[in-house]
Scaffold this motif. Sequence first.
Motif: not given
Length: 781
Positions: A114-121, A626-628, A650-654, A680-681
């Motif tokens: 089972a993969n737990s994918y996170f994209l853009r938070g 949630l806002r990312t 990437s540069i990201g914020k959540g 969310v790195p």
Amino acid sequence: MRIELSMRASCLAIVASMGAISTGVQAQGTATLAPTTTVASDAPVEAAADQGGGGLEDITVTAQRRPEKVQSIPVAVSAFNAQTIRALNLEDAISVSKYVPSMISQHNAGLATANSYFLRGLGNTQSAATFDPPVGTYVDDIYVARQNANNYAFFDTERVEVLRGPQGTLFGRNTTGGAVNIIMRKPSEDFGGKFEVTAGSYDRVTAKASIDVPLSEKILTKLSAFYVTDDGFVKNITTGEHLNGDKSYGVRGDVRLKPTESLTIDLSGEYTKNTGTYFGVRVLPVASSKFRTSTTPVFYEAAMNMRQVSCKGDPVTILLGTQDGLCLNTDNYATSAHINWDTDAGSLEAIVGYRKQNQGYINNYSSSTVNKFAGFVLADKIRNNQHSGELKWSSSAFDDKLKYVAGIFYLKENNELKTATFSGGTTSYVLARTASNGVTYGADIHFDQSVETAAAYAQADWEFLPDLTLTAGARYTYETKRIDFFQSDRFFSPAFTSNPTGAAGYSSAQVEAAGIPLKQEQNRVTPRVALTYKVTPGTIVYASATNGFKSGGWNGTNSVPFQVLPFRPERTWSYETGFKSDLFNRKLRLNGTAYLAVTKDLQVTSGIIVPPSTVISQLARNAGKLRTYGFEFETVFAPTKQFNVFVNGSIGKGKYLSTVLTPGVPLVSQITTDTIPLRVPTFQLATGATYKVPVAALGGNVGLTAAYRHNSSYAVAALNTAFAPREDFVDLNLTYDNDDGEWGAAFGVTNLTKQETITANFISLFPGDPRRFTGRLWFNF
């Protein structure tokens, strides 16, 4: 299936050595580590030579459900073609994620398939059928509904496309975060085959083979297979066994029928088996500032006095009969048919598929608890099957100024789960119990769930002014979910339950008596609109707004009926603007995407008190808004056919804009506006260089690649009880390719600096992969 050839570095290395990195586009004669760029091939020299000693080629994708150059569409997509997959040694779906901006992926705690994918938070860590993943997995355009077996093996793959952001129109099933679309290679018109074998650290050996046998011009066939064995990198210091290993194999057959020039019929069938495991490491009772945890992990050791056995059969019977476990057994079956009819007016496609999975596992999540009876043990038996159908029409008009696609979709899914929880024993396994209002419930939960979905969609691209194109589309979805609960057909001591017969669990009548509905319906329209302007033949700029939703569900694995609470769908609006460009005679590729996503009714697991209970339970629920936002970039420079450099990241914020708080629950057990969103790195980077030169004395090309990947620290637990540290990975790879393309070899090392990281915190801390050395040899005929 988890088939990870332990050559991460060599992946990067070969990728770089092949060409280039770029977002959403793949370089065909250059290697790339970037998400949107595809690394091209085992013959980068010839491809580059055609472009004056360097340069990048496009890859064709179907991110908008029709063939298009990835650099020409207003979609944030990372594409990997067959050459890139081989060059990067991408052996399964999870291995792709490390090259995709704004993406963090791990195996679910305790479940290697089972993969737990996170994209853009956006992502989730539950594999129960009552909780859907927001990043959908597709194989040959067929949706794979269940996350507990979404780590698809790449044993003969043509292309992988990772679409970032909600895909509510064309890939509309639960895709608030994105979609992973895997396209398998079709049979060739020429007889031939290939074989590859690797060997490396932890006695890992893999083998892959494929053979094409055309029976006639109109009947083409192909047979592919793979095998993996791996002893595992975690040592159980109590028993001396090794954990987190893998024993998997699979076979797939494909037939392509071409009765006429305009009609193509692709048929496939496959079977895969996986017995790989994924357990946590033991911990010391000392707080860790590195991982921001209350304990300190010991890499790579566990301390469970439980031995590994086969999970073939009923897991509860196996556990109680042998008193051992630590096992997984997954059998997957799939068939599909894809019919394509090209006419003068357009193309009509019919896509039908069937998938079935039988899975059983026994997980001890208490990796530091020597007494196996006292640990937290799950024994689950799962059955899933689905069948789906889609009819799609695509065409164009007005000299291709208007292009459109429209279709209808249907999915029927049936899921069965039997899950038993044992904890707190001393000399035997004790079924977990929950008492409320004088009733004691034993934690052996049985449910059946059915899902039925129908949808209609359409999208059009209209070049209404020269070089200016408007994209508009929408999808209408109707969905029905039903769930039924049953008391256990496995009997325990009456002391475990209030039922004098000793039957555990509860029935649907008890759930309905608590005021909880057993049926959910959804009617929803998800639109998309975009504008694209072609600045030059090699450069576009675009802006888009896209809506997507993820289905609601239930807390179906809870031990008491009044906690089977339903939760609402998750809804996302994403706003993007970006550019894609090929410059300097296609020797430099620059791609960038800025995004802002707002998700309402975010589905997260956190603390809640459900009356009449007074005890805090961790339940999946709608936690708030949630806002990312962030910026993603992919760059590759290939000045010559021998040398290339890539930089992407990437540069990201959540930020939680609002949350739903439960009275009586301490803030440390709740999602609040101060909680840091999961995975969310703030900053991600992948960079590297490849130098590849022909060596006449060796009759081939020798290449060296060095790659570096970085993630800033990010949360791996919803309540911020654990964080991955700053991650810095160094990979090296040395390759040899025979001039005739008949054979080649490679030697590489991944995680050269032994970066230690954690991927999850569920009773135990789960480790990332250690350093691995791998040798590889391949032949073509």
